[in-house]
Design an enzyme around this catalytic site. Structure first.
Site, PDB file in Angstrom:
ATOM      1  N   ASP A  41       1.984 -10.359  -3.826  1.00 27.27           N
ATOM      2  CA  ASP A  41       1.634 -11.412  -4.781  1.00 27.27           C
ATOM      3  C   ASP A  41       1.284 -12.748  -4.144  1.00 27.27           C
ATOM      4  O   ASP A  41       0.815 -13.646  -4.820  1.00 27.27           O
ATOM      5  CB  ASP A  41       2.782 -11.635  -5.763  1.00 27.27           C
ATOM      6  CG  ASP A  41       3.967 -12.350  -5.112  1.00 27.27           C
ATOM      7  OD1 ASP A  41       4.241 -12.053  -3.933  1.00 27.27           O
ATOM      8  OD2 ASP A  41       4.594 -13.190  -5.767  1.00 27.27           O
ATOM      9  N   ASP A  81       5.840  -5.498  -0.967  1.00 32.49           N
ATOM     10  CA  ASP A  81       6.343  -6.763  -0.453  1.00 32.49           C
ATOM     11  C   ASP A  81       7.649  -7.067  -1.194  1.00 32.49           C
ATOM     12  O   ASP A  81       7.817  -6.677  -2.352  1.00 32.49           O
ATOM     13  CB  ASP A  81       5.313  -7.861  -0.690  1.00 32.49           C
ATOM     14  CG  ASP A  81       5.819  -9.219  -0.260  1.00 32.49           C
ATOM     15  OD1 ASP A  81       6.220  -9.353   0.901  1.00 32.49           O
ATOM     16  OD2 ASP A  81       5.833 -10.138  -1.106  1.00 32.49           O
TER      17      ASP A  81
END
Length: 822
Positions: free
Chosen positions: A707, A508
């Site tokens: 996250d 990501d």
């Protein structure tokens, strides 16, 4: 009947539709309504057909974290940790797991031979935990529950067992030396004439051997009785059968020599064989216990990090109390050099904190008011006061200890195969030993009985199910320990095994590759204003804005020590920027559309702005009193180890892909800067899991690193989910591996650690299987027809004793694993 569930991780209407769709498919569900705003789902069910557990499992398969909000609808799950003393091999493990799993209310059970522990998951309230203790103790093992404050008691039990083994070996060794000396004349005619008659007397040798068999060696009989009583067998049975055969034959020949020799039995004494085998196996057990203690240092080390006392401010008084008495919202005073007692937020003072026990980062981290601090980390310099936010079992250290403990007690998929083989191991060995006895008694050289008995004893003694039982769990324990030492928390053994199969890593962007916080990167002014004056003016305007890009500019101005001016008027122009008045000057700050709207010519810096955009930066134009003043560029910068981590992942032969919702131009610039060749841009949060699934459909084994809450479905969809510990609780709950440090260099550590651990497991299994496959036939006399060689039972005992030790010592090499954290 209606049930209410909390569903964390939903981000949009697509998430709602997905949850409603999968729950509605469950038989027994009458209706389902999911509310995105409250993160809750109301489900009407037929309780006779469906349980809340089924609904929770269905929702969590989508990557969300679900929980039954009504505790009365169904009992919660509860995990129990048991200490089980007396297990010696994989047969013991199988037997304990089998008896516990049969109990009503038990959902799962994992027994770890290396740790002498069992993890049992039950439906709280459906089973009296004491029933588990009773069931295991009926098998003959000493069993007790391990609570958070009982770890030291378990350690004491293990140390006592190690000391007892050392004492038994010592006594056995002394007696064995005397027996060996006294057996010289019986083994070699003409030797030992100088020895006293007492030492060589067969009755005296029988007495000494009986002591070894029945005192230090009594553990083999005791354990054999327990397992045979439960219609099973383990290595204790093999040892007891082998040594008892030699002992009884020798004893009978000593007491009735004439009668037996007249019946055709050859005169042969095996006292030396009996005592040496028992002594060597006790020595092996002692070394094994010592080595096993070294493989299980993680929990003890982590627990030793906890502060014992805390200094709190209550009612204006400073009190020093046990850390267990600290309450949430207590003000805790931490002085230089002290360990921080609990998790909290700094409310007064500042300092530098050593967080290496959590992250592996050796450089202390600056902490000021508003910063979070973690219990058990070390305050290096100044004093500060924190407000306690998490205490007891809720602290980060307690959670880490729980996770490491559960990971060490879990089983890798490969262990299931080993357990299946081990279940048939001991019976197979007894059959082989019996067949070898029969064959050599019929066709063996004279005296055939002695030859047959020798091979029978050798086969029983050399077989070692212990090595098989220890091969995998010891490696898992050391692997998870090394991870915990370096800020890589591995959820379970399955995750550790999965990691080494990964061939594609999806990263990501925001908060994973980049800092997740925009920063000022470039500043270009025209000749009407200096760079500092431009920054000061724009920052003054942005103080009235809540946009993250504006906050980055304000922070940059404050870092340079610039005093900001008062803004007397402020107007946000949607989609364009801001019009404000600063110290009587009309200031415009925004995009190119804003400049065109007010007919501001930006031509002199147009090349610069295009370069900035190509680099993934966001250029912001500024004009003062109708004149173009300059350009300020803001960007979400790469984390410091991102480029190095990407290079390492690619060097490992892994495909690295960046996943982001950013525009392709920005994504391309960030990917290029990070050294990533492939990226997927303009992906909405709810579609991240779909992109992971596409990669999996191409045959790729995917590790997803993220996250945020919007990463949770993708983390769950991936073969391996890796969450940054600086992210959200939802992401960490969903992930297989959590990185306590906030950058992706930990991904390299995790994957390399997995490969090293699996390599160690295969080495151990190769040794354990190879040892038994090769040496059991040798002990059975396979080489005798070709080379005239057969295995002395004493050598078989020595080989068996050190086979398990060799597996553990090989595993301990994994403790030299070097972390990639820099």
């Amino acid at each position: 009947m209606k049930m209410i569930f909390s569903v964390q991780g939903m981000t949009c209407a697509s998430c709602v539709n997905r949850v409603e769709k999968i729950v509605a498919r469950i038989e027994g569900v009458k209706s389902v309504n999911v509310n995105l705003a409250s993160n809750q789902a109301q489900v009407e069910v037929d309780p006779s057909k469906v349980s809340s557990k089924q609904i929770i499992e269905a929702i969590e398969k989508l990557g969300y974290v679900a929980k039954n909000m009504d505790e009365n609808h169904e009992q919660k799950e509860k995990k129990l940790l048991l200490s089980i003393q007396g297990m010696t091999c994989s047969s013991c493990v199988n037997r304990v797991e089998k008896v516990i799993s049969k109990l009503d209310g038990v959902r799962s059970v994992n027994v770890n031979l290396a740790a002498n522990q069992a993890q049992v998951e039950i439906q709280d309230g459906s089973l009296d935990p004491q029933t588990i203790i009773t069931a295991v103790e009926e098998l003959g093992y000493e069993t007790s529950f391990i609570e958070d404050d009982m770890e030291s008691d378990v350690k004491d039990v293990q140390e006592l067992e190690t000391k007892k083994l050392r004492k038994d070996f010592t006594y056995s060794a002394v007696v064995t030396i005397i027996v060996l000396i006294g057996s010289i004349p019986h083994m070699m005619e003409g030797w030992g004439a100088w020895l006293p008659d007492l030492i060589t007397n067969p009755l005296f040798l029988l007495l000494l051997t009986s002591y070894v068999q029945l005192v230090p060696g009594w553990r083999f009989y005791s354990n054999s009785y327990k397992v045979l009583k439960n219609k099973s067998a383990d290595m204790n049975v093999l040892v007891a059968m082998g040594t008892t055969s030699a002992w009884l034959y020798s004893g009978a020949m000593t007491l009735f020599p004439v009668t037996l020799t007249d019946m055709g039995f050859p005169y042969q004494l095996y006292y030396d064989v009996t005592t040496v085998i028992t002594t060597l196996i006790l020595l092996g057990r002692y070394f094994e216990a010592k080595a096993k203690g070294k493989t299980s240092t993680a929990i003890k080390t982590l627990m030793s990090l906890q502060a014992k006392t805390a200094r709190v401010n209550r009612n204006g008084k400073e009190l020093e109390i046990p850390v267990g008495q600290v309450e949430i919202n207590d003000e805790v005073i931490v002085r230089p050099g002290e360990r921080i007692p609990v998790d909290g937020v700094v409310i007064r003072g500042k300092s530098a904190v050593d967080e290496s026990m959590l992250t592996g980062e050796s450089i202390p981290v600056e902490k000021t008011e508003g910063n979070e601090v973690i219990g058990a980390t070390i305050n290096k310099s100044g004093s500060f006061t924190l407000r306690a936010t998490k205490v007891g079992k809720e602290t980060a250290l307690a959670q880490i200890i729980r996770m490491v403990n559960e990971a060490q007690g879990s089983k890798a998929p490969i262990q299931r195969i080993v357990d299946l083989v081990s279940a048939y191991f001991v019976p197979s060995v007894v059959v082989i030993a019996t067949l070898s006895f029969i064959v050599w008694y019929v066709v063996g050289p004279d005296p055939s009985l002695i030859f047959a008995l020798t091979t029978f004893i050798a086969v029983l003694i050399i077989a070692c199910p212990c090595a098989l039982g220890l091969a995998t769990p010891t490696a898992i324990m050391v692997g998870t320990e090394k991870g915990a030492e370096n800020g890589v928390l591995i959820k379970d053994a399955t995750s550790l095994e999965l990691a080494h199969k990964t061939n594609t890593v999806v990263l990501d962007k925001t908060g994973t590759i980049t800092e997740g916080k925009p920063k000022l990167t470039d500043l270009f002014s025209t000749n009407i204003v200096s760079e500092d004056e431009l920054l000061k003016t724009v920052a003054s305007v942005e103080t009235s804005s809540e946009h993250p890009l504006g906050e980055a500019i304000v922070s940059a101005a404050k870092e340079k020590g610039l005093s900001l001016d008062e803004v007397t008027s402020f107007e946000a122009i949607v989609g364009h920027g801001i019009l404000a008045n600063v110290n009587g000057k009309e200031v415009l700050v925004g995009n190119i559309k804003l400049m065109k709207k007010f007919e501001i010519d930006v031509g002199q810096l147009i090349d610069k702005t295009e370069q900035l955009a190509d680099q993934g930066k966001t250029p912001m134009y500024a004009a003062i009193n109708g004149q173009f003043a300059g350009v300020i560029a803001v960007a979400d910068t790469l984390k410091k180890n991102t480029v190095q981590a990407v290079q390492m992942l690619k060097a490992m032969g892994l495909e690295v892909i960046m996943l982001t919702g950013d525009h392709k131009r920005t994504a391309q610039a960030i990917a290029k800067e990070a050294g990533i060749d492939h990226f997927i841009a303009e992906v909405l949060p709810e579609h991240k899991a779909e992109e992971i699934e596409k990669l999996q459909n191409e045959g790729k084994v995917v590790a997803m690193v993220g996250d945020g809450i919007n990463d949770a479905p993708a983390l769950a969809q991936a073969d391996l989910g890796i969450a940054l510990g600086t992210g959200t609780d939802v992401a960490m709950e969903t992930a297989n591996i959590t990185l306590m440090r906030g950058d992706i260099i930990g991904v390299v550590t995790a994957l390399k650690l997995s490969k090293a651990t699996m390599r160690m497991i295969w080495q151990n299994l190769g040794w354990a299987f190879g040892y038994n496959v090769v040496l059991i036939p040798v002990a059975a006399g396979l080489l005798y027809p070709f080379f005239g060689l057969f295995l002395n039972p004493m050598l078989a005992g020595a080989a068996m004793a050190f086979s398990s030790v060799s597996v553990i010592l090989n595993t301990l090499r994994l403790r030299k694993f070097k972390t990639e954290v820099v």
